[in-house]
Design an enzyme around this catalytic site. Sequence first.
Site, mmCIF file in Angstrom:
data_model
loop_
_atom_site.group_PDB
_atom_site.id
_atom_site.type_symbol
_atom_site.label_atom_id
_atom_site.label_comp_id
_atom_site.label_asym_id
_atom_site.label_seq_id
_atom_site.Cartn_x
_atom_site.Cartn_y
_atom_site.Cartn_z
ATOM 1 N N ASP A 1 57.146 50.625 31.332
ATOM 2 C CA ASP A 1 55.917 51.096 31.962
ATOM 3 C C ASP A 1 56.150 51.435 33.428
ATOM 4 O OD1 ASP A 1 56.268 48.309 32.410
ATOM 5 O OD2 ASP A 1 54.169 48.102 33.021
ATOM 6 N N GLU B 1 54.919 45.220 32.681
ATOM 7 C CA GLU B 1 55.439 44.579 33.881
ATOM 8 C C GLU B 1 54.653 45.014 35.105
ATOM 9 O OE1 GLU B 1 57.849 43.631 37.403
ATOM 10 O OE2 GLU B 1 57.153 45.604 36.770
#
EC number: 3.5.1.18
Length: 379
Positions: A72, A137
């Site tokens: 991400d 994250e």
Amino acid sequence: MSATLALTEQLIARASVTPDDQHCQQIMTERLAALGFECETIASHGVTNLWAVKRGADGRDGKLLAFAGHTDVVPTGPLEQWTSPPFVPAHRDGKLYGRGAADMKTSLAAFVVASEEFVAAHPGHRGAIAFLITSDEEGPATDGTVKVVELLEARGERVDYCIVGEPTSTAELGDVVKNGRRGSMSGELVVKGVQGHIAYPHLAKNPIHLLAPALAELAAEQWDAGNEYFPPTTWQVSNLHAGTGATNVIPGHADLMFNFRFSTASTVEGLQARVHAILDKHGLEYTLKWSVSGLPFLTPRGDLSNALENAIRAETGLTTELSTTGGTSDGRFIARICPQVIEFGPPNGSIHKIDEHIDVRFVDPLKNVYRRVLEQLIA
């Protein structure tokens, strides 16, 4: 174009704004499965996680080296401010531009290709290689790495070494690696007063005035002196609010949000007790809600740090600096199941910024450093 650069571009082209993986892990899984990795997708509340492992000749008795990372990326911000579209890889002046170029799709690509080269050169490698990848994250980090770690804990899976591919370098590739991180703990404090007309303070109780002496003491407090590996613990106010916006109303409460970044020289319980002691000393009526987003962790010098330092020196000629500065990372979760966790990746000067980029000259050397570590620890 090198294999590492090509895979980096392929990953950048996926608009994987947290927590949407946008099939980045599928791209990685296809490459890893072809090498003989057993790949497992672990989904949790819209988050995609990957645990992939390839055992060596020693089976479960062999050392296991894991690479941890995230697919991400943070949101792009205003698209019109980008020189080129953030999810269309672009080359300018020796740099590769795109969201995630530095944080951390180059690291992902580099370790995949490093693993391919390592397995081809060492088909009978003794130890195991694993990938722990998440799409959570950059967001709340509640359904990502921590969920995989909990699963591995329940299975009794042993991880001996872990490299987290965060962009730790500064000016040059390999000048800084992180062998630990400070803990992070936040507090939400509400100091109660009595609301009233500002012309009649004897009928009210101003929570701002009540809080001010305690706030000054908290700000001046030396929480610890740090230690050999960490700077002193810090306490900072992030938000302070009271009142309705009117000029003639004494507020009924004052709200304060603060954060500790703390070293291994302090504990959660010790810091909380000291805050409560200061507030109580000033006779405040208050509520205080705590949240701990990460405990400090430290990897002392050992096999992993030695291997990484040797690999960086061989590839770049640099003597790396071991550091514990900066914010939190998923290393805080992995440290629960792995005694040696170190973060290493490309320079971080453009991360989370418009026109994020990586210097192309660092792409293949990063892959080479990762491969050299594999060769030293599990060949």
